[in-house]
Design a protein around this motif. Structure first.
Motif, PDB file in Angstrom:
ATOM      1  N   ILE A   4      17.453   6.004  82.723  1.00 11.24           N
ATOM      2  CA  ILE A   4      17.396   5.566  81.325  1.00 11.24           C
ATOM      3  C   ILE A   4      17.378   6.784  80.391  1.00 11.24           C
ATOM      4  CG2 ILE A   4      14.886   5.135  81.498  1.00 11.24           C
ATOM      5  CD1 ILE A   4      15.287   3.049  79.247  1.00 11.24           C
ATOM      6  N   THR A   7      21.068   8.332  80.454  1.00  4.28           N
ATOM      7  CA  THR A   7      22.086   7.554  79.734  1.00  4.28           C
ATOM      8  C   THR A   7      21.793   7.544  78.242  1.00  4.28           C
ATOM      9  OG1 THR A   7      20.847   5.556  80.273  1.00  4.28           O
ATOM     10  CG2 THR A   7      22.784   6.017  81.611  1.00  4.28           C
ATOM     11  N   ARG A   8      20.492   7.522  77.890  1.00  2.57           N
ATOM     12  CA  ARG A   8      20.196   7.513  76.461  1.00  2.57           C
ATOM     13  C   ARG A   8      20.607   8.821  75.798  1.00  2.57           C
ATOM     14  NH1 ARG A   8      15.407   5.680  72.459  1.00  2.57           N
ATOM     15  NH2 ARG A   8      15.781   7.727  71.596  1.00  2.57           N
ATOM     16  N   ARG A  11      24.302   8.816  75.242  1.00  5.62           N
ATOM     17  CA  ARG A  11      24.688   7.984  74.087  1.00  5.62           C
ATOM     18  C   ARG A  11      24.321   8.665  72.781  1.00  5.62           C
ATOM     19  NH1 ARG A  11      22.917   3.466  77.303  1.00  5.62           N
ATOM     20  NH2 ARG A  11      24.787   2.492  78.154  1.00  5.62           N
ATOM     21  N   PRO A  64      12.786   7.476  76.797  1.00  8.60           N
ATOM     22  CA  PRO A  64      12.243   7.570  75.438  1.00  8.60           C
ATOM     23  C   PRO A  64      10.844   6.972  75.262  1.00  8.60           C
ATOM     24  CG  PRO A  64      13.679   5.675  75.605  1.00  8.60           C
ATOM     25  CD  PRO A  64      13.584   6.259  76.981  1.00  8.60           C
ATOM     26  N   PHE A  65      10.102   6.797  76.364  1.00  8.26           N
ATOM     27  CA  PHE A  65       8.759   6.245  76.208  1.00  8.26           C
ATOM     28  C   PHE A  65       7.774   7.327  75.793  1.00  8.26           C
ATOM     29  CE2 PHE A  65      11.056   3.579  79.286  1.00  8.26           C
ATOM     30  CZ  PHE A  65      11.167   2.457  78.469  1.00  8.26           C
ATOM     31  N   ALA A  98       7.882   6.536  68.550  1.00 11.23           N
ATOM     32  CA  ALA A  98       8.252   5.174  68.913  1.00 11.23           C
ATOM     33  C   ALA A  98       9.542   5.244  69.714  1.00 11.23           C
ATOM     34  CB  ALA A  98       8.446   4.317  67.667  1.00 11.23           C
ATOM     35  N   ALA A  99       9.671   4.359  70.702  1.00 14.69           N
ATOM     36  CA  ALA A  99      10.785   4.449  71.651  1.00 14.69           C
ATOM     37  C   ALA A  99      12.151   4.294  70.989  1.00 14.69           C
ATOM     38  CB  ALA A  99      10.623   3.413  72.758  1.00 14.69           C
ATOM     39  N   ALA A 100      12.195   3.700  69.778  1.00 14.52           N
ATOM     40  CA  ALA A 100      13.488   3.531  69.110  1.00 14.52           C
ATOM     41  C   ALA A 100      13.853   4.752  68.253  1.00 14.52           C
ATOM     42  CB  ALA A 100      13.484   2.271  68.259  1.00 14.52           C
TER      43      ALA A 100
ATOM     44  N   PRO B  83      17.500  -1.155  71.089  1.00 12.98           N
ATOM     45  CA  PRO B  83      17.133   0.091  70.404  1.00 12.98           C
ATOM     46  C   PRO B  83      16.457   1.118  71.324  1.00 12.98           C
ATOM     47  CG  PRO B  83      16.283  -1.837  69.218  1.00 12.98           C
ATOM     48  CD  PRO B  83      16.762  -2.317  70.552  1.00 12.98           C
ATOM     49  N   VAL B  84      16.047   0.690  72.521  1.00 11.95           N
ATOM     50  CA  VAL B  84      15.386   1.646  73.419  1.00 11.95           C
ATOM     51  C   VAL B  84      16.402   2.413  74.263  1.00 11.95           C
ATOM     52  CG1 VAL B  84      13.796   1.896  75.369  1.00 11.95           C
ATOM     53  CG2 VAL B  84      13.187   0.417  73.448  1.00 11.95           C
ATOM     54  N   CYS B  85      17.330   1.687  74.933  1.00  9.79           N
ATOM     55  CA  CYS B  85      18.290   2.405  75.787  1.00  9.79           C
ATOM     56  C   CYS B  85      19.610   2.642  75.056  1.00  9.79           C
ATOM     57  CB  CYS B  85      18.521   1.651  77.089  1.00  9.79           C
ATOM     58  SG  CYS B  85      19.365   0.084  76.842  1.00  9.79           S
ATOM     59  N   LEU B  86      19.772   2.039  73.884  1.00  6.39           N
ATOM     60  CA  LEU B  86      20.965   2.165  73.038  1.00  6.39           C
ATOM     61  C   LEU B  86      22.225   1.561  73.658  1.00  6.39           C
ATOM     62  CD1 LEU B  86      20.522   5.825  71.655  1.00  6.39           C
ATOM     63  CD2 LEU B  86      19.708   3.689  70.656  1.00  6.39           C
ATOM     64  N   ALA B  87      22.058   0.784  74.749  1.00 10.06           N
ATOM     65  CA  ALA B  87      23.219   0.119  75.355  1.00 10.06           C
ATOM     66  C   ALA B  87      23.372  -1.269  74.733  1.00 10.06           C
ATOM     67  CB  ALA B  87      23.013  -0.010  76.853  1.00 10.06           C
ATOM     68  N   CYS B 108      13.330  -2.572  79.119  1.00  9.38           N
ATOM     69  CA  CYS B 108      13.127  -1.436  78.211  1.00  9.38           C
ATOM     70  C   CYS B 108      11.840  -1.606  77.403  1.00  9.38           C
ATOM     71  CB  CYS B 108      14.300  -1.305  77.243  1.00  9.38           C
ATOM     72  SG  CYS B 108      15.830  -0.821  78.045  1.00  9.38           S
ATOM     73  N   CYS B 119       5.911  -2.582  67.942  1.00 10.28           N
ATOM     74  CA  CYS B 119       7.369  -2.684  68.082  1.00 10.28           C
ATOM     75  C   CYS B 119       7.966  -1.276  68.007  1.00 10.28           C
ATOM     76  CB  CYS B 119       7.928  -3.557  66.960  1.00 10.28           C
ATOM     77  SG  CYS B 119       9.731  -3.497  66.854  1.00 10.28           S
ATOM     78  N   PRO B 120       8.838  -0.908  68.981  1.00 11.10           N
ATOM     79  CA  PRO B 120       9.420   0.437  68.970  1.00 11.10           C
ATOM     80  C   PRO B 120      10.247   0.705  67.708  1.00 11.10           C
ATOM     81  CG  PRO B 120       9.838  -0.645  71.067  1.00 11.10           C
ATOM     82  CD  PRO B 120       9.269  -1.683  70.149  1.00 11.10           C
ATOM     83  N   LEU B 121      10.663  -0.376  67.037  1.00 18.76           N
ATOM     84  CA  LEU B 121      11.554  -0.205  65.896  1.00 18.76           C
ATOM     85  C   LEU B 121      10.781  -0.199  64.577  1.00 18.76           C
ATOM     86  CD1 LEU B 121      14.578   0.175  65.861  1.00 18.76           C
ATOM     87  CD2 LEU B 121      14.831  -2.248  65.392  1.00 18.76           C
TER      88      LEU B 121
END
Lengths: 198, 159
Positions: A4, A7-8, A11, A64-65, A98-100, B83-87, B108, B119-121
């Motif tokens: 993960i 790949t992240r 991207r 991304p954790f 944050a993971a996002a 939004p976590v793995c972007l896939a 994810c 929330c990660p976002l």
């Protein structure tokens, strides 16, 4: 490295290339996805304007954790960045991650940090104290460092150039002289006294 | 020996149980750290949680009850990505919906919610299983309300 994370990063690198933002850059240091090099341009209207700041970015196995580990390779005079090691004090790189969030948002946040320092949450206590007590000396020093280390354009402050020349003529290394002069708000006598005592 | 409350013929205003005592202690430490941050903050901060550390994991029961959906339930957002793995979401992916209407791959989101409760976002907070943290959250909310009341009072007097 976990799949993960890899790949992240792939991207993210693609997205940054496509976003066409000229003021931030990220590239791989080698074939490994856990070691990257970033670059940000100092924002306009700040002493860092048009300086080129190189960053070292390490991606943990758990990305991304967990946040990336970022530090400045280019030396910078800023209350929230160590003037010696380049370590950064920024909440989203620590407990506010944050993971996002992405490398792009991290670099944009760093640019925002250069525009708006937080002297009450300092990484470099010396710089933060100068920022609060002697704003004029702070701006002069930060601008000179931007020109000296980050290739920011424009004529250099003659007082800084002259004092740095005097200190290095006495046999002190330029980097150490600059650090001493900056710490002592360009008081040559105090800086020399400090340099001879250590 | 008579206690303070007996001598003054009154009851303590709040029940003093362990967890609120601990919150009081933490609050005292936080105040102390804030006031002396220039001198000791950095040294002490390494050892004492200052209330700014990562929030605890989301409550297990809450996480289990978050709705699981698939891509076909998301028809308006066909090209949505996690939004976590972007896939991009795929037809056989299990997708979780957060109460804030943000969507993630189950694989994810779960590791993140086992770490922290938001929330990660957008940082929308889920309830946690940690009584101290919930207490602290209530305390912060109460403080905000008190400040708002004071502000209201001020504007009604001087505004």
């Amino acid at each position: 490295m976990s799949s993960i994370a890899t790949t992240r990063i792939q991207r993210e690198l693609k997205d940054i290339k496509e976003s066409n933002n000229q003021s931030i850059k990220i590239e791989l240091k080698s074939d490994e996805f856990n070691n990257l090099r970033g670059e940000i341009v100092g924002p306009s209207g700040t002493p860092y304007q048009d300086g080129m700041y190189k960053l070292s970015i390490k991606i943990p196995e758990t990305y991304p954790f967990n946040p990336p580990i970022v530090s400045f390779d280019t030396r910078i005079w800023h209350p929230n960045i160590s003037s010696v090691t380049g370590a950064i004090c920024l909440d989203i790189l620590k407990d506010q991650w944050a993971a996002a969030l992405t490398l792009r948002t991290v670099l944009l946040s760093l640019q925002a940090l250069l525009s708006a320092a937080e002297p009450d949450d300092p990484q470099d206590a010396v710089v933060a104290k100068q920022y609060k007590d002697n704003q004029k000396a702070f701006v002069k020093t930060a601008r000179f460092w931007a020109q000296y280390y980050a290739n920011a354009p424009g004529p250099r402050d003659t007082d800084c150039v002259e004092k740095l020349r005097k200190a290095s003529e006495m046999g002190f290394y330029k980097d150490i002289s600059l650090q001493a002069l900056s710490t002592h708000s360009w008081d040559l006598e105090n800086a020399i006294q400090y340099l001879t005592s250590c | 020996m008579a206690s303070y409350f007996d001598e003054h013929d009154c009851e303590p205003t709040t029940s003093v149980h362990n967890s609120s005592r601990r919150t009081d202690l933490l609050r005292m430490l936080r105040l102390f750290l804030r006031s002396d941050v220039e001198e000791y903050g950095h040294i002490l901060g390494q050892f004492i949680p200052d209330g700014e550390s990562l929030a605890p994991p989301a409550a297990k029961s809450v996480v289990e009850n978050l709705p699981r959906i698939s891509l076909k339930d998301l028809d308006s957002k066909k090209d949505a990505q996690c939004p976590v793995c972007l896939a991009q979401f795929d037809n056989d992916d299990v997708i979780i919906t957060m109460p804030c209407e943000h969507y993630f791959h189950m694989d994810c989101l779960l590791p993140w919610l086992q770490k922290t409760n938001s929330c990660p976002l957008c940082r929308f907070e889920l309830v946690t299983d940690d009584p101290d943290y919930e207490e602290l959250k209530k305390e912060k909310l109460g403080q905000k309300e008190r400040e708002a009341r004071v502000a209201d009072l001020h504007s009604s007097m001087f505004g």
